[in-house]
Design a protein around this motif. Structure first.
Motif, PDB file in Angstrom:
ATOM      1  N   ILE A 159       0.861  -1.181   0.000  1.00 62.21           N
ATOM      2  CA  ILE A 159       0.000   0.000   0.000  1.00 62.21           C
ATOM      3  C   ILE A 159       0.899   1.232   0.000  1.00 62.21           C
ATOM      4  N   PRO A 160       0.917   2.024  -1.066  1.00 63.29           N
ATOM      5  CA  PRO A 160       1.849   3.160  -1.150  1.00 63.29           C
ATOM      6  C   PRO A 160       1.464   4.305  -0.221  1.00 63.29           C
ATOM      7  N   ASP A 161       2.464   5.071   0.172  1.00 67.60           N
ATOM      8  CA  ASP A 161       2.224   6.199   1.082  1.00 67.60           C
ATOM      9  C   ASP A 161       1.264   7.213   0.490  1.00 67.60           C
ATOM     10  N   PHE A 162       1.355   7.448  -0.832  1.00 69.59           N
ATOM     11  CA  PHE A 162       0.493   8.478  -1.415  1.00 69.59           C
ATOM     12  C   PHE A 162      -0.981   8.108  -1.332  1.00 69.59           C
ATOM     13  N   TRP A 163      -1.299   6.795  -1.284  1.00 69.11           N
ATOM     14  CA  TRP A 163      -2.703   6.407  -1.147  1.00 69.11           C
ATOM     15  C   TRP A 163      -3.229   6.891   0.207  1.00 69.11           C
ATOM     16  N   TYR A 164      -2.463   6.665   1.267  1.00 70.66           N
ATOM     17  CA  TYR A 164      -2.861   7.154   2.589  1.00 70.66           C
ATOM     18  C   TYR A 164      -2.990   8.677   2.584  1.00 70.66           C
ATOM     19  N   GLY A 168      -6.277  10.821   3.240  1.00 69.73           N
ATOM     20  CA  GLY A 168      -6.253  11.196   4.647  1.00 69.73           C
ATOM     21  C   GLY A 168      -6.526  10.019   5.563  1.00 69.73           C
ATOM     22  N   VAL A 169      -6.036   8.857   5.177  1.00 73.00           N
ATOM     23  CA  VAL A 169      -6.266   7.633   5.945  1.00 73.00           C
ATOM     24  C   VAL A 169      -5.062   7.354   6.838  1.00 73.00           C
ATOM     25  N   LYS A 170      -5.324   6.930   8.067  1.00 70.72           N
ATOM     26  CA  LYS A 170      -4.238   6.589   8.979  1.00 70.72           C
ATOM     27  C   LYS A 170      -3.517   5.344   8.496  1.00 70.72           C
ATOM     28  N   ARG A 171      -2.201   5.349   8.657  1.00 72.56           N
ATOM     29  CA  ARG A 171      -1.400   4.214   8.195  1.00 72.56           C
ATOM     30  C   ARG A 171      -1.634   2.954   9.027  1.00 72.56           C
ATOM     31  N   SER A 172      -2.285   3.112  10.154  1.00 74.70           N
ATOM     32  CA  SER A 172      -2.626   1.933  10.955  1.00 74.70           C
ATOM     33  C   SER A 172      -3.698   1.086  10.272  1.00 74.70           C
ATOM     34  N   ARG A 173      -4.408   1.683   9.327  1.00 75.22           N
ATOM     35  CA  ARG A 173      -5.427   0.929   8.577  1.00 75.22           C
ATOM     36  C   ARG A 173      -4.745   0.235   7.388  1.00 75.22           C
ATOM     37  N   ASN A 174      -3.925  -0.735   7.716  1.00 71.48           N
ATOM     38  CA  ASN A 174      -3.096  -1.364   6.689  1.00 71.48           C
ATOM     39  C   ASN A 174      -3.535  -2.781   6.320  1.00 71.48           C
ATOM     40  N   ASN A 175      -4.727  -3.173   6.736  1.00 71.81           N
ATOM     41  CA  ASN A 175      -5.245  -4.481   6.319  1.00 71.81           C
ATOM     42  C   ASN A 175      -5.517  -4.447   4.818  1.00 71.81           C
ATOM     43  N   PRO A 176      -4.857  -5.311   4.040  1.00 68.55           N
ATOM     44  CA  PRO A 176      -5.049  -5.257   2.584  1.00 68.55           C
ATOM     45  C   PRO A 176      -6.411  -5.747   2.118  1.00 68.55           C
ATOM     46  N   HIS A 177      -7.138  -6.443   2.977  1.00 69.07           N
ATOM     47  CA  HIS A 177      -8.469  -6.970   2.651  1.00 69.07           C
ATOM     48  C   HIS A 177      -8.442  -7.819   1.382  1.00 69.07           C
ATOM     49  N   HIS A 178      -7.603  -8.842   1.394  1.00 69.39           N
ATOM     50  CA  HIS A 178      -7.504  -9.757   0.263  1.00 69.39           C
ATOM     51  C   HIS A 178      -8.810 -10.513   0.004  1.00 69.39           C
ATOM     52  N   GLU A 179      -9.710 -10.509   0.975  1.00 65.08           N
ATOM     53  CA  GLU A 179     -10.975 -11.225   0.799  1.00 65.08           C
ATOM     54  C   GLU A 179     -11.977 -10.444  -0.044  1.00 65.08           C
ATOM     55  N   ASN A 180     -11.648  -9.184  -0.411  1.00 65.63           N
ATOM     56  CA  ASN A 180     -12.587  -8.340  -1.154  1.00 65.63           C
ATOM     57  C   ASN A 180     -11.900  -7.679  -2.345  1.00 65.63           C
ATOM     58  N   ILE A 181     -11.389  -8.457  -3.276  1.00 66.40           N
ATOM     59  CA  ILE A 181     -10.687  -7.888  -4.427  1.00 66.40           C
ATOM     60  C   ILE A 181     -11.699  -7.404  -5.458  1.00 66.40           C
ATOM     61  N   ALA A 182     -11.567  -6.129  -5.846  1.00 68.74           N
ATOM     62  CA  ALA A 182     -12.536  -5.513  -6.747  1.00 68.74           C
ATOM     63  C   ALA A 182     -12.060  -5.435  -8.190  1.00 68.74           C
ATOM     64  N   ARG A 183     -10.760  -5.215  -8.410  1.00 66.60           N
ATOM     65  CA  ARG A 183     -10.277  -5.066  -9.788  1.00 66.60           C
ATOM     66  C   ARG A 183      -8.754  -5.174  -9.835  1.00 66.60           C
ATOM     67  N   VAL A 184      -8.256  -5.438 -11.034  1.00 69.39           N
ATOM     68  CA  VAL A 184      -6.820  -5.477 -11.310  1.00 69.39           C
ATOM     69  C   VAL A 184      -6.543  -4.452 -12.403  1.00 69.39           C
ATOM     70  N   GLU A 185      -5.454  -3.717 -12.238  1.00 69.06           N
ATOM     71  CA  GLU A 185      -5.155  -2.631 -13.166  1.00 69.06           C
ATOM     72  C   GLU A 185      -3.697  -2.706 -13.620  1.00 69.06           C
ATOM     73  N   ILE A 186      -3.468  -2.336 -14.873  1.00 68.61           N
ATOM     74  CA  ILE A 186      -2.125  -2.166 -15.407  1.00 68.61           C
ATOM     75  C   ILE A 186      -2.027  -0.748 -15.953  1.00 68.61           C
ATOM     76  N   SER A 187      -1.026   0.007 -15.499  1.00 68.17           N
ATOM     77  CA  SER A 187      -0.881   1.387 -15.940  1.00 68.17           C
ATOM     78  C   SER A 187       0.576   1.693 -16.248  1.00 68.17           C
ATOM     79  N   ALA A 188       0.822   2.896 -16.751  1.00 65.55           N
ATOM     80  CA  ALA A 188       2.175   3.305 -17.107  1.00 65.55           C
ATOM     81  C   ALA A 188       3.066   3.377 -15.882  1.00 65.55           C
ATOM     82  N   GLY A 189       4.355   3.097 -16.072  1.00 62.55           N
ATOM     83  CA  GLY A 189       5.320   3.259 -14.996  1.00 62.55           C
ATOM     84  C   GLY A 189       5.499   4.729 -14.646  1.00 62.55           C
TER      85      GLY A 189
END
Length: 242
Positions: A159-164, A168-189
């Motif tokens: 989970i990248p820092d910029f997402w937090y 404005g999300v606390k970094r303590s909320r770091n559960n990746p929630h693998h049980e609820n995958i919504a989508r997969v994305e491929i984007s430019a580097g």
């Protein structure tokens, strides 16, 4: 005492043998070719004033994505390819708790890196009206011109820092929630030059893993054995009251 440890050793060997013999519950799933309810599409920055140019085509065996990001440095720029498990917003997420590897088979040109993102639904954070509030699990993947077959250990997605910061999300909320995958994305580097066309033709995306139920049973049995061993090494002394 030595006899007790010998017995414990024999039990440990039996437990390990049982663990090896327990059938492993394997998990495998295709992202592309598309499964039921999954939709592939491309996006660009045009709605936000950008000038990126995207071309997208999809068939049963190939998804073709091309993008040249806008050259105006004053305007935002982004583009990407998405495989959406829940295009109708019905919370039809996929349970990837047992996934340990993500596989990609793709032909690439015009870039030496792509960003692979797996987005999951976090009930404490995600606003269904804001796609960026889904939890981003990111991996930067080096690629070469031509065919690339990539295996990404799922634990390398972070989970990248910029997402937090952006949400404005606390970094303590770091559960990746693998049980609820919504989508997969491929984007430019991150360093993709503006105006340079790059192409990603996806031939296959899949995930696999092994259930950890047997491992959990194994650890529980070992823990019980350790408790017995500790109890044997620290006998309770009784004292007569006078």
């Amino acid at each position: 005492m030595k006899k007790s440890y010998t017995i414990l050793g024999i039990i440990a060997v039996i437990i390990i043998a049982i663990y090896v013999m327990i059938p492993k519950e394997r998990f495998a799933e295709n992202v592309f070719p598309l499964g039921d309810g999954t939709k592939a599409f491309a996006y660009d920055d045009n709605a936000d004033g950008g000038t990126s140019v995207v071309r997208f085509a999809s068939s049963d065996s190939l998804v073709s994505f091309q993008c040249a990001m806008g050259v105006d440095e004053k305007k935002p720029t982004w583009c990407g390819l998405v495989f959406d498990f829940d295009p109708k917003g019905e919370k039809n997420y996929h349970n990837w708790k047992n996934v340990d590897t993500l596989y990609l088979d793709m032909d690439v040109s015009g870039t030496d890196e792509v960003n692979v993102k797996v987005w999951s639904y976090d009930p404490d954070v995600t606003d269904l009206s804001n796609p960026s509030s889904f939890k981003m699990l990111l991996k930067e993947v080096p690629v070469k011109a031509g065919n690339n077959k990539v295996a990404i250990p799922f634990e390398q997605l972070y989970i990248p820092d910029f997402w937090y910061d952006n949400l404005g999300v606390k970094r303590s909320r770091n559960n990746p929630h693998h049980e609820n995958i919504a989508r997969v994305e491929i984007s430019a580097g991150w360093k993709q030059p503006r105006g340079k066309n790059f192409v990603v033709n996806v031939r296959g995306i899949s995930v696999s893993g092994v259930s950890n139920k047997a491992y959990g049973i194994f650890l529980f049995m070992i823990l019980g054995l350790m408790v017995v061993a500790i109890g044997r090494s620290h006998p309770v002394k009784e004292y007569d009251e006078k």
